[in-house]
Write an enzyme that holds these catalytic residues in place. Structure first.
Site, mmCIF file in Angstrom:
data_model
loop_
_atom_site.group_PDB
_atom_site.id
_atom_site.type_symbol
_atom_site.label_atom_id
_atom_site.label_comp_id
_atom_site.label_asym_id
_atom_site.label_seq_id
_atom_site.Cartn_x
_atom_site.Cartn_y
_atom_site.Cartn_z
ATOM 1 C CG ASP A 177 -1.875 1.157 1.251
ATOM 2 O OD1 ASP A 177 -3.001 1.001 0.756
ATOM 3 O OD2 ASP A 177 -1.502 2.242 1.766
ATOM 4 C CB ILE A 178 1.028 4.211 -2.249
ATOM 5 C CG1 ILE A 178 1.310 3.302 -3.462
ATOM 6 C CG2 ILE A 178 1.872 5.487 -2.342
ATOM 7 C CD1 ILE A 178 0.879 3.902 -4.781
ATOM 8 C CG ASN A 185 -5.226 11.116 -5.519
ATOM 9 O OD1 ASN A 185 -4.595 11.165 -6.576
ATOM 10 N ND2 ASN A 185 -5.722 9.994 -5.032
ATOM 11 C CG ASP A 194 -5.037 8.538 -12.403
ATOM 12 O OD1 ASP A 194 -5.372 7.994 -11.326
ATOM 13 O OD2 ASP A 194 -5.856 9.028 -13.205
ATOM 14 C CD GLU A 220 -4.594 4.031 -1.326
ATOM 15 O OE1 GLU A 220 -4.737 4.457 -0.167
ATOM 16 O OE2 GLU A 220 -5.500 4.070 -2.186
#
Length: 308
Positions: A177-178, A185, A194, A220
């Site tokens: 997971d980022i 965003n 993106d 993500e």
């Protein structure tokens, strides 16, 4: 159109395997060709090859109309039972006097019509199969990252679990997971977000070994399926990926470099896990939550692994 000739059934099978022709014409006068027709149907999809049995019979001129119909019905029935698509009786007619045998032009037209129809059917099926393959690939691919999507993982994971148990090999799974992706965003817009997802996917794609398969799980999150990999090796893979993301900024353009990290949860397949992989994913997800809760940018292994 290319034509291949075969002198016997064995050669015919080799030609089929090598060239995958759309149409096969067999001489029904040769006894082994009836069995060959059945073999073709058993080993090749009936819509991938059109099998025509053709029988010449110079003596047909000596039969009356009823006998002709009976013989045609019997042989056509046998052809269907043996897996043929069509049967043609090809009687030859003798002209008055010493002239040689000649063929009926009407039968020539029938054969040509069968060949055209067979080729059209096979080509239509092959076109449809290619379209279906393309649609399946689209359905199983994440449009943004071009990795397999969650549907692809849901399809692949049970297959790998069955394979791992059959071969008595380990199977591990990572969920990546980022960290703080929402802030990317919020600060830079979804287009930049993106780009980050695409860049993460690209790094995964180019830093995986052949038995390591990445998927975009959603948002993500990414899942990496590690075939024939135990929990210790899986942890090392996770650490390698964590460092890959942490040590290389994400260069969006000449004015924007993003330093991002990832958190990774690791789990290995247990003997009593369900065949769908829900328990395996659940443990990896719990490890990911632990990585998030303990500071992020780290790899956490499921506390109940290795599997016993």
């Amino acid at each position: 159109m290319t034509v291949w000739l075969a002198g016997n059934a064995d050669i015919a099978i080799r030609q089929l395997e090598k060239h995958a022709p759309e149409l096969v014409v067999l001489q029904a006068n040769i006894a082994e060709n009836w069995s060959l027709c059945k073999t073709i149907r058993q080993h090749w999809h009936p819509l991938w090859v059109y099998c025509l049995l053709l029988e010449s019979a110079p003596s047909a001129a000596t039969l009356d109309g009823r006998q002709v119909l009976q013989r045609q019905a019997q042989r056509a029935t046998k052809a269907v039972e043996m897996g043929g698509d069509a049967y043609l009786w090809w009687p030859t007619l003798r002209q008055a006097g010493p002239a040689p045998l000649r063929e009926d032009p009407a039968l020539s037209r029938i054969m040509q019509a069968h060949i055209r129809s067979g080729l059209q059917r096979v080509q239509a099926y092959r076109d449809l199969s290619q379209t279906n393959d393309l649609l399946s690939a689209i359905a199983l691919s994440d449009a943004l990252t071009e990795l397999g999507n969650r549907r692809a993982l849901d399809w692949e994971l049970p297959r790998e679990i069955v394979s791992a148990r059959k071969l008595d090999q380990p199977l591990s799974l990572l969920i990546l997971d980022i960290d703080f992706f929402k802030s990317v965003n919020d600060r830079h817009g979804h287009l930049v977000g993106d780009q980050v997802l695409q860049m993460v996917a690209e790094r995964l794609r180019h830093n995986m070994r052949f038995y390591e398969t990445p998927f975009r799980y959603g948002g993500e999150e990414f899942v990496i399926l590690l075939k024939n990999t135990g929990i210790d090796e899986a942890e090392r893979v996770g650490e390698r990926l964590r460092q890959l993301m942490d040590n290389n900024p994400f260069v969006i353009d000449t004015e924007l470099d993003l330093c991002l990290t990832v958190s990774i949860g690791v789990a290995a397949l247990k003997p009593n896990d369900d065949t769908e992989g829900m328990a395996l994913i659940g443990r990896a997800d719990s490890s990911l939550l632990a990585a998030k809760a303990t500071g992020r940018n780290r790899v956490v292994v499921s506390s109940i692994d290795p599997s016993v």
